[in-house]
Enzyme design. Sequence first.
Site, mmCIF file in Angstrom:
data_model
loop_
_atom_site.group_PDB
_atom_site.id
_atom_site.type_symbol
_atom_site.label_atom_id
_atom_site.label_comp_id
_atom_site.label_asym_id
_atom_site.label_seq_id
_atom_site.Cartn_x
_atom_site.Cartn_y
_atom_site.Cartn_z
ATOM 1 N N TYR A 1 0.851 -1.308 -0.125
ATOM 2 C CA TYR A 1 0.024 -0.034 0.000
ATOM 3 C C TYR A 1 0.927 1.291 -0.141
ATOM 4 O O TYR A 1 0.525 2.193 -0.438
ATOM 5 C CB TYR A 1 -1.047 0.053 1.103
ATOM 6 N N ARG B 1 1.594 1.995 -3.503
ATOM 7 C CA ARG B 1 0.501 2.254 -4.245
ATOM 8 C C ARG B 1 0.163 3.797 -3.793
ATOM 9 O O ARG B 1 -0.238 4.591 -4.667
ATOM 10 C CB ARG B 1 -0.694 1.433 -3.986
ATOM 11 N N HIS C 1 -14.856 1.770 -2.173
ATOM 12 C CA HIS C 1 -13.638 0.902 -1.755
ATOM 13 C C HIS C 1 -12.851 1.740 -0.773
ATOM 14 O O HIS C 1 -11.642 1.383 -0.288
ATOM 15 C CB HIS C 1 -12.836 -0.091 -2.673
ATOM 16 N N CYS D 1 -7.838 2.269 12.389
ATOM 17 C CA CYS D 1 -7.162 1.433 13.350
ATOM 18 C C CYS D 1 -7.818 0.235 13.125
ATOM 19 O O CYS D 1 -8.924 -0.339 12.678
ATOM 20 C CB CYS D 1 -7.867 1.883 14.767
ATOM 21 N N CYS E 1 -13.148 0.085 16.867
ATOM 22 C CA CYS E 1 -12.737 1.297 16.864
ATOM 23 C C CYS E 1 -12.829 2.216 15.596
ATOM 24 O O CYS E 1 -12.571 1.878 14.654
ATOM 25 C CB CYS E 1 -11.119 1.330 17.238
ATOM 26 N N CYS F 1 -4.760 4.354 22.059
ATOM 27 C CA CYS F 1 -4.607 3.415 22.772
ATOM 28 C C CYS F 1 -3.445 2.521 22.497
ATOM 29 O O CYS F 1 -2.923 1.648 23.420
ATOM 30 C CB CYS F 1 -5.992 2.269 22.436
HETATM 31 P P1 OAD Z 1 -9.452 -4.871 -12.577
HETATM 32 O O1 OAD Z 1 -7.953 -4.689 -12.568
HETATM 33 O O2 OAD Z 1 -10.097 -6.046 -12.341
HETATM 34 O O3 OAD Z 1 -10.152 -4.301 -14.237
HETATM 35 C C1 OAD Z 1 -9.526 -3.028 -14.850
HETATM 36 C C2 OAD Z 1 -10.237 -3.141 -15.950
HETATM 37 O O4 OAD Z 1 -9.756 -2.030 -16.806
HETATM 38 C C3 OAD Z 1 -10.031 -4.253 -17.073
HETATM 39 O O5 OAD Z 1 -11.086 -4.832 -17.582
HETATM 40 C C4 OAD Z 1 -9.318 -3.736 -18.267
HETATM 41 O O6 OAD Z 1 -9.508 -4.115 -19.466
HETATM 42 C C5 OAD Z 1 -9.636 -2.334 -18.192
HETATM 43 N N1 OAD Z 1 -8.698 -1.280 -18.771
HETATM 44 C C6 OAD Z 1 -7.283 -1.436 -18.745
HETATM 45 N N2 OAD Z 1 -6.666 -0.267 -19.239
HETATM 46 C C7 OAD Z 1 -7.642 0.544 -19.489
HETATM 47 C C8 OAD Z 1 -7.863 1.932 -20.208
HETATM 48 N N3 OAD Z 1 -6.772 2.629 -20.369
HETATM 49 N N4 OAD Z 1 -9.158 2.498 -20.248
HETATM 50 C C9 OAD Z 1 -10.290 1.790 -19.994
HETATM 51 N N5 OAD Z 1 -10.205 0.455 -19.406
HETATM 52 C C10 OAD Z 1 -8.970 -0.198 -19.227
HETATM 53 O O7 OAD Z 1 -9.950 -3.414 -11.893
HETATM 54 P P2 OAD Z 1 -11.330 -3.107 -11.020
HETATM 55 O O8 OAD Z 1 -12.517 -3.784 -11.913
HETATM 56 O O9 OAD Z 1 -11.273 -1.760 -10.861
HETATM 57 O O10 OAD Z 1 -11.032 -3.829 -4.791
HETATM 58 O O11 OAD Z 1 -11.155 -3.954 -9.902
HETATM 59 C C11 OAD Z 1 -12.328 -3.909 -8.920
HETATM 60 C C12 OAD Z 1 -11.735 -4.100 -7.516
HETATM 61 O O12 OAD Z 1 -10.986 -5.337 -7.452
HETATM 62 C C13 OAD Z 1 -11.043 -2.824 -7.057
HETATM 63 O O13 OAD Z 1 -11.214 -1.943 -6.446
HETATM 64 C C14 OAD Z 1 -10.048 -3.780 -6.013
HETATM 65 C C15 OAD Z 1 -9.790 -5.128 -6.571
HETATM 66 O O14 OAD Z 1 -9.493 -5.961 -6.033
HETATM 67 C C16 OAD Z 1 -10.598 -3.967 -3.723
HETATM 68 O O15 OAD Z 1 -9.324 -3.683 -3.383
HETATM 69 C C17 OAD Z 1 -11.577 -4.425 -2.525
#
Ligand code: OAD
Length: 301
Positions: free
Chosen positions: A69, A72, A123, A131, A136, A188
């Site tokens: 993280y 990121r 998210h 925490c 908490c 804490c």
């Molecule tokens: P993913 O990594 O699952 O999907 C990203 C999508 O973006 C894919 O379908 C790609 O084809 C598309 N993509 C890539 N480049 C792109 C571009 N330049 N323009 C448009 N689309 C593009 O990511 P999410 O769907 O965001 O959750 O994932 C959902 C959740 O899963 C995240 O929020 C996270 C993850 O685990 C948590 O951390 C709880």
Amino acid sequence: MPPHNDVEAFHEVLRSSRRILALCGAGLSASSGLPTFRGVGGYWRSHDATKLATMRAFMTDPGLVWLFYGYRRHLALRATPNAGHRALAALAKANSDFLCLTQNVDDLSQRADHPSSQLCTLHGSLFDIKCTTEGCGWIEKGNMNDPFCPALAAASEDPPKGKSLPLLDPYHRIKHVAEEELPRFPQCKTGLQRPGVVWFGEELDTDMINRINDWITADKIDLMLVVGTSAQVYPAAGYISRARLHGARIVTVNPEAEDEAELCKMQPGDFAFGEDAAECLPKLLEPALGKLQRSGEEFHE
Ligand code: OAD
């Protein structure tokens, strides 16, 4: 029926659309240089990024999860919002009936000045700190420290010119970050501080979910934009079918959305634009953004 990727036909639909919902994912920030979760960018060192986003991983090795993280956070702080974030922010300013749900935790929509009343961060945020102690409610909003703490300095290094970052090389041994080196809740002093993001197996914020439900059920939805998401994670992905049930046409913006499988899921009247969101959204939303320009505000592509 016009072709599913006809921009002019989409503009016609947009002009007659009032209530618009969007669901955004990591692909929206891809052209700002932030890796997606699944596919090519889906691994961090040798770890599946989705496996690191769990309380189980944090309990097993909080230092490793914090390095992930911390990295990121560093990338997101270094990145800038792209034209896709700005187009959605401009749409929100032009249309008070537009609600944007984002799964992204990078704060790029906020930094593109997307009105907070029209943005639901499903998210959470990399820059909120919570925490770990059960029950908490302590939360620090907008912590931009980079590195987050001295022990995470390796996550905030930039790669030497022309080289990749040693931290990302699974064969490069990294110094283990011990639990004692990570900050704890200031009062804490027992619970470890953790990123304020929703991990797998955790509930989304109840007030936010209620607000979204109220918005969805208030009236018919004209359009649902599905931008840069693989739509595999629930409850977020479920908003697509809910919007459809409330009358919405579905519009996907995703380089992988025009393949046959995606088209099979499409219904008459839906659109699928197989392009980079940063390039495509300003073009798609032009009619609404034009309205914004005429009202005296600026939209920079
Ligand atoms: P993913 O990594 O699952 O999907 C990203 C999508 O973006 C894919 O379908 C790609 O084809 C598309 N993509 C890539 N480049 C792109 C571009 N330049 N323009 C448009 N689309 C593009 O990511 P999410 O769907 O965001 O959750 O994932 C959902 C959740 O899963 C995240 O929020 C996270 C993850 O685990 C948590 O951390 C709880």
